[in-house]
Enzyme design. Structure first.
Site, mmCIF file in Angstrom:
data_model
loop_
_atom_site.group_PDB
_atom_site.id
_atom_site.type_symbol
_atom_site.label_atom_id
_atom_site.label_comp_id
_atom_site.label_asym_id
_atom_site.label_seq_id
_atom_site.Cartn_x
_atom_site.Cartn_y
_atom_site.Cartn_z
ATOM 1 N N HIS A 138 0.854 -1.180 0.000
ATOM 2 C CA HIS A 138 0.000 0.000 0.000
ATOM 3 C C HIS A 138 0.891 1.232 0.000
ATOM 4 C CE1 HIS A 138 -4.044 -1.556 0.251
ATOM 5 N NE2 HIS A 138 -3.671 -2.437 1.170
ATOM 6 N N ASP A 168 0.600 6.316 -4.182
ATOM 7 C CA ASP A 168 -0.547 5.959 -5.025
ATOM 8 C C ASP A 168 -0.821 7.013 -6.091
ATOM 9 O OD1 ASP A 168 -1.216 3.525 -3.848
ATOM 10 O OD2 ASP A 168 -2.429 4.474 -2.297
#
Length: 288
Positions: A138, A168
């Site tokens: 993540h 991200d």
């Protein structure tokens, strides 16, 4: 008025944040973005609270203006259906681990065999090859491995997780959007698409170019809270005010620093704007 990408059709098979954000950029530029999701569950971000009228606010924020369809790629007919969709698309974005679509018979070679003009973008955590290629992660993992996390926070405190997902959105989504746009531009000249390999770790590291350049020039590792733009300079940092709110000071240019210290009645600080760390600490206490 139609957007500059109004002639472009995008198949967005990605999930969570990086790919959907890249698709959102393309949709905002006018592309027809079709979100392809797993039947029953859909994109995992659909479950993320808070919910408004049964829908995730995060999902709505990343997928506005897109169309949607469900496709089960594990069904024997699924890969062939994806090939048919890709034959009429300009761009495909996916965020599976390397090799997943290849094993299903719907990887980049299969899809571009049907449509050589297809721009195929794969967004992964660590790239298509290398020792970490099959690892999951993540945002916090990517910014950690990149070193960004280690540079965030106060000098004597722990790392502080950025409030915006740099790995991200920046390392993955923005890099993917730029790569896709470049491939579409090249296609106008060649008539052929391109494989866009986007690694969120690599993209995050690219954001650290100033810090890497400084390290190569000096041999000094960046220190948390002590770099020029992260609290090292008294002229560039937030200060807590009497009302417990914070004021940001960005007086890097000498003329602005001069105006600030004179307004504060501290003209003696002018000459030490870029002084050593000890002096910066002293000045920050006087300014604040």
């Amino acid at each position: 008025m139609a957007g500059p990408l109004s002639h472009v059709r995008v198949l967005d098979l990605s999930r969570i944040m990086a790919g959907p954000w890249a698709g959102q950029v393309l949709a905002d530029l006018g592309a027809d973005v079709i979100k392809v999701e797993e039947p029953g569950r859909g994109d995992y971000i659909r479950w993320t609270p808070p919910l408004t009228e049964g829908s995730s606010a995060a999902h709505l924020g990343l997928n506005r203006g897109k169309r949607s369809l469900a496709l089960n790629l594990k069904d024997p007919a699924g890969p062939d259906l994806l090939k048919r969709l890709a034959a009429r698309a300009d761009v495909l974005v996916e965020s599976f681990r390397p090799g997943v679509l290849d094993r299903l018979g719907a990887g980049v070679d299969a899809l571009r065999g049907t449509n050589p003009a297809l721009v195929y973008c794969s967004i992964t955590g660590y790239g298509e090859d290398g020792p970490y290629r099959d690892r999951v992660g993540h945002d916090i993992n990517y910014v950690g491995y990149a070193g960004l996390l280690g540079m965030s926070g106060l000098p004597d405190g722990p790392p502080v997780v950025p409030p915006v997902q740099v790995g991200d959105l920046g390392g993955g989504g923005m890099a993917a959007a730029i790569g896709i746009l470049a491939a579409l531009l090249e296609r106008q000249r060649t008539g052929r698409g391109r494989f866009v390999d986007t690694s969120m770790l690599d993209g995050t590291v690219s954001w650290l170019s100033i810090h890497l350049g400084s390290f190569l020039a000096t041999g000094e590792e960046p220190a948390r809270g002590r770099m020029p733009l992260t609290g090292g300079y008294a002229c560039y940092r937030p200060y807590r005010c009497a009302d417990d709110r914070y004021l940001t000071v960005g007086a890097l240019e000498p003329q602005f620093w001069r105006a600030l210290v004179r307004a504060l009645g501290l003209p003696e600080l002018e000459a030490d704007q870029f002084g050593p760390p000890e002096r910066q600490s002293e000045m920050s206490k006087q300014v604040g």
